[in-house]
Scaffold this active site. Structure first.
Site, PDB file in Angstrom:
ATOM      1  N   ASP A 152      38.732 -51.605 -98.440  1.00 57.39           N
ATOM      2  CA  ASP A 152      40.008 -52.061 -98.161  1.00 57.39           C
ATOM      3  C   ASP A 152      41.164 -51.174 -98.988  1.00 57.39           C
ATOM      4  O   ASP A 152      40.484 -50.786-100.092  1.00 57.39           O
ATOM      5  CB  ASP A 152      40.266 -53.530 -98.252  1.00 57.39           C
TER       6      ASP A 152
ATOM      7  N   ARG B 226      38.051 -48.811 -88.034  1.00 59.77           N
ATOM      8  CA  ARG B 226      37.857 -50.132 -88.170  1.00 59.77           C
ATOM      9  C   ARG B 226      36.496 -50.528 -87.241  1.00 59.77           C
ATOM     10  O   ARG B 226      36.576 -51.622 -86.749  1.00 59.77           O
ATOM     11  CB  ARG B 226      38.781 -50.983 -87.734  1.00 59.77           C
TER      12      ARG B 226
ATOM     13  N   ARG C  43      35.935 -57.582 -86.980  1.00 63.46           N
ATOM     14  CA  ARG C  43      35.826 -58.927 -86.217  1.00 63.46           C
ATOM     15  C   ARG C  43      35.551 -58.773 -84.814  1.00 63.46           C
ATOM     16  O   ARG C  43      35.116 -59.772 -84.199  1.00 63.46           O
ATOM     17  CB  ARG C  43      37.155 -59.468 -86.416  1.00 63.46           C
TER      18      ARG C  43
ATOM     19  N   ARG D 285      30.339 -61.731 -92.614  1.00 63.35           N
ATOM     20  CA  ARG D 285      31.678 -62.271 -93.183  1.00 63.35           C
ATOM     21  C   ARG D 285      31.562 -63.710 -93.538  1.00 63.35           C
ATOM     22  O   ARG D 285      32.225 -64.175 -94.753  1.00 63.35           O
ATOM     23  CB  ARG D 285      32.773 -61.912 -92.431  1.00 63.35           C
TER      24      ARG D 285
ATOM     25  N   TYR E  57      52.641 -52.152-100.094  1.00 64.61           N
ATOM     26  CA  TYR E  57      52.236 -53.403-100.208  1.00 64.61           C
ATOM     27  C   TYR E  57      52.430 -54.053-101.708  1.00 64.61           C
ATOM     28  O   TYR E  57      52.674 -55.287-101.856  1.00 64.61           O
ATOM     29  CB  TYR E  57      50.624 -53.502 -99.913  1.00 64.61           C
TER      30      TYR E  57
END
Length: 341
Positions: A73, A23, A27, A36, A146
């Site tokens: 992702d 990652r 962010r 973003r 998921y």
């Protein structure tokens, strides 16, 4: 031409290991947050090759990592198969829950994921010549957890219940994910990816026979499927928090690089694995947030534990948004010997 530092470390032990972070595009970087915001949403960013290329390059420009991992992702494959996917602001991904592979199809995967493959192609040209490009996908058990629950859960209970009570229905989901993942990763390599990583983020929720069937066997099937297609690039397995014999996992899956999570017993694993297997890991992301003397001590400990092995420095999980970029810069300098530990 001089071999890239990351790739060189896969064939011979280096005095200083290459470094990249899971990652690393994300962010914690202000430049990422700006892109973003302009993209409109997380999925819009993933499917915009120009913007996805830009955020993948951002940490390379800032820190000069030895490898760059594609910005995408793990849940793009379920969407490509036909499952509805969206992201709730501040809460993460959501999918319409399923309990079998009914209604899912492989036919649209290639066209749906074409923008991601274009991002790989762009990066293969725009990355610095010394930087290795890593492609990736989620491992089937993690992705399926998921898909069944419709969201992340603390213990993957919905997926474990379906696997226990309706194993054939759950197997149908896993089998489809194996096929789609082979196609997806092979396309990434064709577009320029030089290394692949399979993220098994929820390996720790299974053990024994369930782990072997739902975690180990699908990863082995993907790797053997890629090899059967002539894909020869190194593959990183990352069975986070797995309760298994890591030497057995490596031998049976066929991965060449083993990613270690924060809780892994570094010394024991280093002693148990053949010398040709490369280890990757495993700094605690929270230590990187705190920085200071604790960061220096932990880096020194990791470097010592892996001093006799071929090794890639990384975190034991993904970097967190609260991480000060200055701490990342210090980490890179310390690992490379530009600062004393």
């Amino acid at each position: 031409m001089t071999q890239k530092p990351f790739l060189q470390a896969l064939t011979e032990k280096q005095a200083r290991p290459p470094i990249w972070l899971m990652r690393q595009a994300g962010r914690y970087l202000p430049e990422y947050r700006a892109v973003r915001a302009d993209a409109g949403g997380f999925l819009d960013l993933c499917y915009n090759p120009k913007l996805a290329e830009e955020v993948t390059l951002q940490p390379i420009r800032r820190f000069g990592f030895d490898a760059s991992i594609l910005f995408a992702d793990i849940l793009l494959i379920p969407e490509a198969l036909g499952q509805k996917l969206w992201f709730e602001t501040g809460e993460g991904p959501r999918l319409e829950p399923i309990n079998s592979a009914a209604g899912l199809q492989l036919g649209g995967v290639k066209s749906h994921l074409a923008p991601v493959i274009e991002t790989v192609s762009r990066l293969s040209v725009s990355l610095p010549s010394e930087t290795t490009l890593i492609g990736f996908a989620g491992a089937p058990w993690t992705v399926a957890s998921y898909m069944v629950a419709g969201r992340g859960t603390p213990d993957q209970a919905p997926a474990r219940l379906l696997a226990d009570t309706r194993p054939q229905d759950f197997q149908s989901i896993i089998d489809l994910l194996v096929e789609a993942t082979i196609d997806y990763l092979a396309a990434q390599v064709d577009a320029g990816a030089e290394v692949l990583q399979l993220f098994e983020s929820w390996a720790g929720s299974l053990s024994g026979a369930a782990f072997e069937r739902w975690c180990l066997a699908p990863v082995a099937a993907i790797i053997s499927g890629l090899r059967a297609r002539g894909v020869t690039v190194p593959i990183i397995g990352f069975p986070r928090a797995a309760d298994c014999d890591m030497a057995d996992y490596v031998a049976r899956t066929g991965c060449q690089i083993l990613g270690l999570d924060t809780g892994a017993d570094r010394k024991a694993i280093a002693q148990s694995l053949p010398s040709d297997i490369v280890l990757q890991g495993n700094l605690d992301p929270q230590v990187l947030v705190r920085g200071g003397d604790e960061l220096r001590r932990d880096i020194a400990s990791i470097m010592e534990d892996f001093s006799a092995r071929k090794f890639i420095f990384n975190l034991g999980h993904g970097i967190v948004p609260q991480t000060p970029p200055a701490h990342v810069a210090e980490l890179v300098a310390l690992v490379r010997g530009e600062k004393d530990l």
